[in-house]
Design an enzyme around this catalytic site. Structure first.
Site, PDB file in Angstrom:
ATOM      1  N   HIS A  64       0.812  -1.378  -0.063  1.00 30.46           N
ATOM      2  CA  HIS A  64       0.088  -0.034  -0.091  1.00 30.46           C
ATOM      3  C   HIS A  64       0.855   1.185  -0.004  1.00 30.46           C
ATOM      4  O   HIS A  64       0.272   2.357  -0.515  1.00 30.46           O
ATOM      5  CB  HIS A  64      -1.043  -0.007   0.885  1.00 30.46           C
ATOM      6  CG  HIS A  64      -2.101  -0.763   0.537  1.00 30.46           C
ATOM      7  ND1 HIS A  64      -3.250  -0.265  -0.179  1.00 30.46           N
ATOM      8  CD2 HIS A  64      -2.428  -2.194   0.855  1.00 30.46           C
ATOM      9  CE1 HIS A  64      -4.077  -1.381  -0.516  1.00 30.46           C
ATOM     10  NE2 HIS A  64      -3.522  -2.111   0.101  1.00 30.46           N
ATOM     11  N   GLU A 114      -7.057 -12.411 -10.381  1.00 27.95           N
ATOM     12  CA  GLU A 114      -5.998 -12.017  -9.190  1.00 27.95           C
ATOM     13  C   GLU A 114      -5.604 -13.209  -8.661  1.00 27.95           C
ATOM     14  O   GLU A 114      -4.697 -13.536  -8.007  1.00 27.95           O
ATOM     15  CB  GLU A 114      -6.344 -10.712  -8.448  1.00 27.95           C
ATOM     16  CG  GLU A 114      -7.422 -10.995  -7.764  1.00 27.95           C
ATOM     17  CD  GLU A 114      -8.050  -9.538  -6.898  1.00 27.95           C
ATOM     18  OE1 GLU A 114      -7.122  -8.597  -6.942  1.00 27.95           O
ATOM     19  OE2 GLU A 114      -9.046  -9.467  -6.427  1.00 27.95           O
ATOM     20  N   ASP A 131      -2.167  -8.791  -6.626  1.00 27.38           N
ATOM     21  CA  ASP A 131      -2.671 -10.110  -6.060  1.00 27.38           C
ATOM     22  C   ASP A 131      -2.142 -11.100  -6.776  1.00 27.38           C
ATOM     23  O   ASP A 131      -1.494 -12.134  -6.496  1.00 27.38           O
ATOM     24  CB  ASP A 131      -3.975 -10.136  -5.542  1.00 27.38           C
ATOM     25  CG  ASP A 131      -4.296  -9.357  -4.228  1.00 27.38           C
ATOM     26  OD1 ASP A 131      -3.375  -9.680  -3.525  1.00 27.38           O
ATOM     27  OD2 ASP A 131      -5.376  -8.729  -4.289  1.00 27.38           O
ATOM     28  N   CYS A 152      -5.801  -3.640 -13.942  1.00 30.05           N
ATOM     29  CA  CYS A 152      -6.074  -2.512 -13.166  1.00 30.05           C
ATOM     30  C   CYS A 152      -4.944  -2.667 -11.882  1.00 30.05           C
ATOM     31  O   CYS A 152      -5.348  -1.760 -11.077  1.00 30.05           O
ATOM     32  CB  CYS A 152      -7.435  -2.570 -12.510  1.00 30.05           C
ATOM     33  SG  CYS A 152      -7.899  -4.240 -11.598  1.00 30.05           S
TER      34      CYS A 152
HETATM   35  C1  PEP Z   1      -4.800  -6.135  -7.370  1.00 32.09           C
HETATM   36  O1  PEP Z   1      -4.546  -6.969  -6.532  1.00 32.09           O
HETATM   37  O2  PEP Z   1      -3.974  -5.902  -8.371  1.00 32.09           O
HETATM   38  C2  PEP Z   1      -5.677  -5.092  -7.159  1.00 32.09           C
HETATM   39  C3  PEP Z   1      -5.888  -4.133  -8.170  1.00 32.09           C
HETATM   40  O3  PEP Z   1      -6.459  -4.863  -6.209  1.00 32.09           O
HETATM   41  P1  PEP Z   1      -5.774  -4.455  -4.700  1.00 32.09           P
HETATM   42  O4  PEP Z   1      -4.689  -3.853  -4.862  1.00 32.09           O
HETATM   43  O5  PEP Z   1      -7.102  -3.524  -4.195  1.00 32.09           O
HETATM   44  O6  PEP Z   1      -5.851  -5.645  -3.707  1.00 32.09           O
HETATM   45 MG    MG Z   2      -6.126  -7.134  -5.511  1.00 33.44          MG
END
Ligand code: PEP
Ligand code: MG
Length: 566
Positions: free
Chosen positions: A187, A413, A437, A491
């Site tokens: 994050h 994912e 993920d 994404c």
């Molecule tokens: C991902 O896992 O790539 C994704 C876009 O979701 P998050 O980062 O919110 O888990």
């Molecule tokens: Mg994710």
């Protein structure tokens, strides 16, 4: 001069002064007693003085803050003087407990009581825990937890940041982020890119840099230097100029020969959506709905959800907005959906799977989405996170249909979804690759762990292969019927890396969704290659024996990256 090498996750070259993020406050040992030479009266007075100091500090910050931040700080400041909290702590001190242990235990019971009351009161439960940690820090004479407050700009050095830290991170004062932990998909990386801050993660040893030290940070190269040289100063000045030219995206994602790849934004709420629209995003490719409710202990009502979703849809009238249903769990716990005691949360009941244990929440969310969509002009698509099987995709599609949602989709994912993309896509209208993920599960490497950063990059040939298999699965699915292959977007953070964005385009993905700050850089680089060149670079990356070589080989063929400092 001392240098640190980490992983660059958000470009930018800058020189600034270090502020270390204080370590989280540790729990005072259970049964910790009052020292023999301290009277209970003195300990109670000391506790009250510490609580007053915490109140004054938070109140002072609230007075200069605005909007949501001001409200949060004011509510937390009041909690520091809460009579029930201080009375029950005093009682424990009079029974022989140390002041630190007393406020810790009193905080726990007040927090639990508020939680059990539900509604607005339950929202305050986490504020009590924050306040108790601040009071303990004050009693110990150590810095308060959280991002340091300062009027002068600084480079924040931390072990890692949590999603909730975004609320108190002021991009006007924080110039760059450097962490000793965290991976490229952590994050910290996501926050840094969304704020357009240069960032380096997994830079081992940076925790020892003293506050006030001047450092040079290169967020593309993943490099941090103590005592910057003249060359570093020149690079920082050059970046200040380049970044101004990279600030604008013309709203048209395309290769040099006109192959369209719409560039969309990842958003967490209305504020992000409005900013993304202003930055030229062609729509939203990922609306992380759980970000609207991260602080919540209880399920938001349908009305409340519909209002939050509509505010995002309204930023993109006539454009596509892909909303993801609540992705609670692992790094994004939501107390009303996830079990904090799970031994292995990343592999646990998270994302779509929370519907197995807490049925009803998903249906109510779909009802809220359908209502908000019907009242807005956005083209709303809805996808489920953490889908593993075609059966799950099918069930999600039926729930969407029952709610009146026309375009259901899934996030890819989990490697099983990539490997069975053709059957998964038979059930739904589109797929979106969550490469953050997907990488952590393909490589069996926790995305939050610094020591695993080298494994945890979407440049891994295995991850690129899973992307390719997903696109091939979509083509295979379309071969047995009329019409084009169903869209497969990306994404995850991979889309925000301009070099990787070219590779993903070459692999055949149809849209790229990223933090809005990266749109201009990705758009600029994409326009320098033809679709055929992008395909060649994809083949090159897939043939590399390692992630490092895949990245280096592709970057070597894209000299524009070095020219722009990306
Ligand atoms: C991902 O896992 O790539 C994704 C876009 O979701 P998050 O980062 O919110 O888990
Ligand atoms: Mg994710």
């Amino acid at each position: 001069m001392q240098n640190f090498q980490g992983v660059g996750v958000s470009p930018g070259r800058i020189i600034g002064s270090v502020r270390q993020m204080p370590k989280p406050v540790s729990e005072p040992p259970s049964g910790d007693r009052l020292a023999a030479d301290v009277s209970p009266e003195d300990a109670v007075a000391g506790l009250k003085a510490a609580a007053q100091a915490v109140h004054d500090e938070l109140k002072g910050r609230a007075d200069t803050a605005s909007g949501d931040g001001k409200a949060v700080l004011e509510a937390t400041a009041l909690m520091a003087k809460d009579t029930m909290l201080l009375k029950s702590a005093s009682k424990l001190i009079n029974a022989g407990s140390s002041a630190e242990r007393a406020i810790w235990e009193a905080g726990a019971s007040v927090s639990e009581m508020l939680h059990n009351l539900g509604g607005y009161m339950a929202e305050r439960a986490t504020d009590v825990l924050d306040v108790r940690a601040r009071i303990v820090a004050e009693l110990r004479g150590v810095p308060a937890p959280g991002i340091p407050s300062s009027d002068t700009p600084f480079i924040l050095v931390a072990e890692d940041l949590a999603p909730a830290d975004t609320a108190t991170l002021n991009p006007a004062v924080v110039q760059a982020l450097v962490t000793s932990g965290g991976g490229p998909q952590s994050h910290t990386a996501i926050i840094a890119r969304s704020l357009g801050l240069p960032a380096v993660v997994a830079a081992h040893g940076v925790d020892d840099i003293a506050d006030g030290t001047e450092v040079f940070v290169d967020g593309a190269a993943g490099f941090v230097a103590v005592s910057p040289t003249d060359e570093h100063r020149a690079a920082a000045t050059a970046w200040a100029e380049t970044s101004a030219t990279l600030a604008e995206f013309d709203g048209n994602g395309t290769t040099a020969d006109g192959h369209l790849v719409p560039l969309l934004a990842n958003v967490g709420g209305a504020k992000d959506a409005v900013a993304a629209a202003a930055l030229g995003a062609q729509g939203v490719g990922l609306f992380r709905t759980e970000f609207c409710f991260l602080e919540r202990d209880t399920e938001p009502s349908v009305d409340e959800q519909a209002a939050a979703y509509k505010a995002v849809f309204d930023a993109f009238p006539g454009k596509k907005v892909v909303l993801r249903t609540l992705d609670a769990g692992a790094d994004k716990p939501l107390p009303f959906l996830t079990d904090a005691t799970e031994p292995n949360p990343a592999l646990g009941v998270r994302g779509y799977r929370t519907d197995f244990t807490t049925p009803g929440v998903l249906e109510r969310q779909l009802e809220a989405i359908a209502r908000a969509a019907s009242e807005s002009e956005a083209d709303v698509w809805v996808m489920a996170p953490m889908i593993s099987t075609a059966a799950e995709a099918g069930r999600f599609a039926s729930l969407c249909a029952a709610a009146g949602i026309q375009t259901p989709g899934v996030m890819v994912e989990v490697p099983s979804a990539a490997l069975t993309a053709a059957t998964v896509l038979r059930e739904v209208g589109f797929a979106s690759l969550g490469t953050n993920d997907l990488t952590q599960y393909a490589m069996a490497a926790d995305r939050q762990l610094g020591p695993l950063a080298e494994l945890n990059t979407p440049w891994q040939p295995a991850v690129l292969r899973l992307v390719q298999l997903t696109v091939e699965g979509a083509e295979q699915e379309s071969s047995g019927r009329e019409g084009a292959a169903k869209p497969v977007g990306v994404c995850g953070e991979a889309a925000a890396d301009p070099a990787l964005a070219v590779v993903l385009t070459g692999l055949g993905v149809t849209t790229l969704s990223m933090t809005a700050r990266s749109l201009a850089a990705v758009g600029t680089v994409l326009k320098t290659v033809t679709l055929e060149q992008a395909r060649e670079l994809a083949t090159l990356a897939l043939s590399a024996p390692s992630a490092t070589e895949a990245r280096d080989w592709v970057r070597a063929k894209l000299p524009v990256l070095e020219e722009l400092g990306l």
